[in-house]
Structure formats: structure tokens, C-alpha cells
Design an enzyme around this catalytic site. Structure first.
Site, PDB file in Angstrom:
ATOM      1  N   LYS A  19       0.825  -1.198   0.000  1.00 22.93           N
ATOM      2  CA  LYS A  19       0.000   0.000   0.000  1.00 22.93           C
ATOM      3  C   LYS A  19       0.862   1.251   0.000  1.00 22.93           C
ATOM      4  O   LYS A  19       1.795   1.380   0.788  1.00 22.93           O
ATOM      5  CB  LYS A  19      -0.901  -0.002   1.238  1.00 22.93           C
ATOM      6  CG  LYS A  19      -1.731   1.258   1.435  1.00 22.93           C
ATOM      7  CD  LYS A  19      -2.483   1.198   2.757  1.00 22.93           C
ATOM      8  CE  LYS A  19      -3.237   2.495   3.036  1.00 22.93           C
ATOM      9  NZ  LYS A  19      -3.925   2.454   4.347  1.00 22.93           N
TER      10      LYS A  19
ATOM     11  N   ASP B  86       0.651   2.887   5.765  1.00 20.41           N
ATOM     12  CA  ASP B  86       0.440   2.119   6.986  1.00 20.41           C
ATOM     13  C   ASP B  86      -0.464   0.932   6.708  1.00 20.41           C
ATOM     14  O   ASP B  86      -1.627   1.089   6.334  1.00 20.41           O
ATOM     15  CB  ASP B  86      -0.213   2.992   8.064  1.00 20.41           C
ATOM     16  CG  ASP B  86       0.819   3.715   8.912  1.00 20.41           C
ATOM     17  OD1 ASP B  86       1.945   3.201   9.021  1.00 20.41           O
ATOM     18  OD2 ASP B  86       0.498   4.777   9.460  1.00 20.41           O
ATOM     19  N   CYS B  87       0.059  -0.262   6.889  1.00 15.66           N
ATOM     20  CA  CYS B  87      -0.716  -1.494   6.733  1.00 15.66           C
ATOM     21  C   CYS B  87      -0.044  -2.554   7.597  1.00 15.66           C
ATOM     22  O   CYS B  87       1.068  -3.000   7.276  1.00 15.66           O
ATOM     23  CB  CYS B  87      -0.759  -1.941   5.276  1.00 15.66           C
ATOM     24  SG  CYS B  87      -1.522  -3.569   5.046  1.00 15.66           S
TER      25      CYS B  87
ATOM     26  N   SER C 255      -1.364 -12.284   4.198  1.00 12.76           N
ATOM     27  CA  SER C 255      -0.134 -12.290   4.998  1.00 12.76           C
ATOM     28  C   SER C 255       0.093 -13.620   5.702  1.00 12.76           C
ATOM     29  O   SER C 255       1.242 -14.046   5.876  1.00 12.76           O
ATOM     30  CB  SER C 255      -0.156 -11.147   6.025  1.00 12.76           C
ATOM     31  OG  SER C 255      -1.245 -11.285   6.929  1.00 12.76           O
TER      32      SER C 255
ATOM     33  N   VAL D 161      -3.591  -5.929  -0.774  1.00 13.04           N
ATOM     34  CA  VAL D 161      -2.170  -6.036  -0.462  1.00 13.04           C
ATOM     35  C   VAL D 161      -2.052  -6.552   0.977  1.00 13.04           C
ATOM     36  O   VAL D 161      -2.990  -6.407   1.762  1.00 13.04           O
ATOM     37  CB  VAL D 161      -1.454  -4.667  -0.596  1.00 13.04           C
ATOM     38  CG1 VAL D 161      -1.390  -4.233  -2.028  1.00 13.04           C
ATOM     39  CG2 VAL D 161      -2.106  -3.600   0.275  1.00 13.04           C
TER      40      VAL D 161
ATOM     41  N   LYS E 251      -6.359   1.809  -8.278  1.00 11.18           N
ATOM     42  CA  LYS E 251      -5.565   0.614  -8.549  1.00 11.18           C
ATOM     43  C   LYS E 251      -5.269   0.471 -10.036  1.00 11.18           C
ATOM     44  O   LYS E 251      -6.187   0.462 -10.856  1.00 11.18           O
ATOM     45  CB  LYS E 251      -6.305  -0.618  -8.040  1.00 11.18           C
ATOM     46  CG  LYS E 251      -6.561  -0.578  -6.533  1.00 11.18           C
ATOM     47  CD  LYS E 251      -7.545  -1.647  -6.091  1.00 11.18           C
ATOM     48  CE  LYS E 251      -7.884  -1.478  -4.621  1.00 11.18           C
ATOM     49  NZ  LYS E 251      -8.963  -2.378  -4.176  1.00 11.18           N
TER      50      LYS E 251
ATOM     51  N   HIS F 246      -0.285   0.309  15.342  1.00 10.33           N
ATOM     52  CA  HIS F 246      -1.497   0.953  14.830  1.00 10.33           C
ATOM     53  C   HIS F 246      -2.479   1.247  15.965  1.00 10.33           C
ATOM     54  O   HIS F 246      -3.177   2.262  15.938  1.00 10.33           O
ATOM     55  CB  HIS F 246      -2.139   0.073  13.762  1.00 10.33           C
ATOM     56  CG  HIS F 246      -1.416   0.115  12.459  1.00 10.33           C
ATOM     57  ND1 HIS F 246      -1.766   0.958  11.430  1.00 10.33           N
ATOM     58  CD2 HIS F 246      -0.315  -0.543  12.027  1.00 10.33           C
ATOM     59  CE1 HIS F 246      -0.938   0.808  10.423  1.00 10.33           C
ATOM     60  NE2 HIS F 246      -0.040  -0.103  10.762  1.00 10.33           N
TER      61      HIS F 246
END
Length: 248
Positions: free
Chosen positions: A65, A76-77, A130, A117, A104, A216
Site C-alpha cells: 500500500k 500504513d498497513c 499475509s 495487499v 488501482k 497501529h
């Protein structure tokens, strides 16, 4: 895990030019010809030689991202950060392709039809999610091991969902804050008896999953609710401060 920023011109240099996080192991500051390097602080000479050979291999391709506020920077991800931390701990070279999730590009939708993502190219195939990515990396590159013992894999796993519940809550008396505090207190007690990391003295996949989420949590709750982890939960606060990041 020893972490520092080092100037590099190697094939592992990322296409991203900055990052969004600056706490715990979630820090990925990039730009100006600098990249995050995880120093090989454990293992035998043959293992270190394997790391050196691995670092010269073809970089993994990682779609991540892009920042919504600063062009050309990593956004931030926590799930992308988890994957990047895993790759760093495995001493693997990689290139980041930043994706504007609000617009995108066609090339991205071709390799990620759901438009999500992170996504990583492994064995000439694009792999999403992930959980799947980190497990595939662990299986392909078992050294250094990041495996978390099954009985410890769920430690701290409820913190993120309870944080989201509290963040979304509009009723200060609905119990969501207390639910989060209960999970954090349980984690604090665990670290007191078993830390400093979830698997004791060594970092494991469970830490690399939880650390970005704690970052986060701290940022979001501090901003939207003026809330922070109580000082009484000293082991959690210490966990969120290490390893230290040093600018070189």
C-alpha cells in the site's frame, strides 16, 4: 534482532522511498539510498554465508500500500509490515512496488483480482494474504526459524480485534475499553513470566504479526480517543519499545 539503517546500493534496494512507522519492529523507513538492514546476530559461519548468498539472489517482488498523504512512501498497513518484517528477518532481498489503493492500476488488478495487499511473488506465482505469504516464506527459507510453538501462537491474538471494537465504539460505557484492557493485561502477565518476546528470548512469527498491530493501536487510539497503554502494563510498554531503531 539487531536493526539499523544502512546506506546500500545493492540489488535489494527498495523502490519505496519512505515509510509510515517508527516504533518497535514495525519501522520501515526508506529513502535517500537507505534501507533497513537486519544484522545476522545469530547462527554459525555456514549459516551466515548462506545469508550472504541469499542477499545476492533475485529480490522478491512485493506489492504494498502506498501512503495516502505522501507520494512515493510506504503506507500504513500492519499486514504488509508483517510480511516485510518476515522478509527482513530471513535476510532476503526484495523490491517494493507501491500501489495506490484508491486508484488501482490495471497491472495490479491482473495479479491481484481482489485488489488487496500485500501480495508477493514466490516461485513465479503471486501469493496473497499475509498468513499464507509468511508461512510460504518460512517453508521455503527455514533459517533462521521464525516458527512459533503451537501452544504460543494465539498469545495476544485477540488484542487487535478488541482494539478495533474500542476504536469504533461511540459509547464510553459499553465495555469495549475494558475488554481491550483485559486482553492487554493478560498479555502483560504473559510477558512478565515468559518474555521478553512471545517465544521467550527469540523473536518469532507471532511477534512479527502482533507488533505492527500494537503500533497501529497506539497511533489510532492516541489520535481518536486520546488513549494510551496504561503505565501499569510495563511489560507491554517495554515490548512496544524494542528492538530500538538507530540511524547510522
Amino acid at each position: 534482532m539487531a536493526v539499523l539503517l544502512r546506506t546500500t546500493t545493492s540489488a535489494a534496494a527498495t523502490t519505496a522511498t519512505g515509510s509510515s512507522s517508527a516504533i518497535l519492529a514495525t519501522t520501515f523507513r526508506r529513502g535517500g539510498g537507505r534501507r533497513l538492514v537486519v544484522l545476522p546476530t545469530r547462527g554459525s559461519a555456514p549459516r551466515r554465508a548462506a545469508f550472504t548468498a541469499r542477499a545476492s539472489a533475485k529480490p522478491l517482488e512485493v506489492c504494498a500500500k502506498a501512503s495516502v498523504t505522501v507520494p512515493g512512501r510506504l503506507g500504513d498497513c500492519p499486514f504488509t509490515q508483517r510480511v516485510l518484517l518476515t522478509i527482513e528477518e530471513k535476510h532476503l532481498p526484495y523490491d517494493i512496488k507501491l500501489v495506490d489503493l484508491a486508484n488501482k492500476p490495471d497491472w495490479f488488478l491482473k495479479i491481484s483480482p481482489e485488489g488487496k495487499v500485500p501480495i508477493v511473488k514466490l516461485e513465479e506465482q503471486w501469493v496473497a494474504d499475509s498468513d499464507v505469504i509468511t508461512q510460504a516464506i518460512e517453508e521455503k527459507y527455514p533459517e533462521p526459524s521464525l516458527a512459533t510453538p503451537p501452544e504460543k501462537a494465539s498469545i495476544g491474538s485477540k488484542i487487535f480485534s478488541t482494539f478495533i471494537g474500542f476504536l469504533k465504539s461511540k459509547d464510553p460505557n459499553d465495555g469495549t475499553e475494558q475488554t481491550l484492557l483485559s486482553e492487554l493485561t493478560s498479555f502483560d502477565s504473559y510477558l512478565k513470566d515468559n518474555g521478553p518476546f512471545i517465544n521467550g528470548a527469540t523473536i518469532s512469527a507471532a511477534d512479527l504479526s502482533l507488533a505492527p498491530k500494537l503500533y497501529h493501536m497506539e497511533i489510532a487510539l492516541g489520535h481518536y480517543k486520546n488513549w494510551s497503554v496504561p503505565d501499569s502494563l510495563s511489560h507491554v510498554k517495554d515490548y512496544m519499545k524494542v528492538p530500538h531503531i538507530m540511524n547510522m
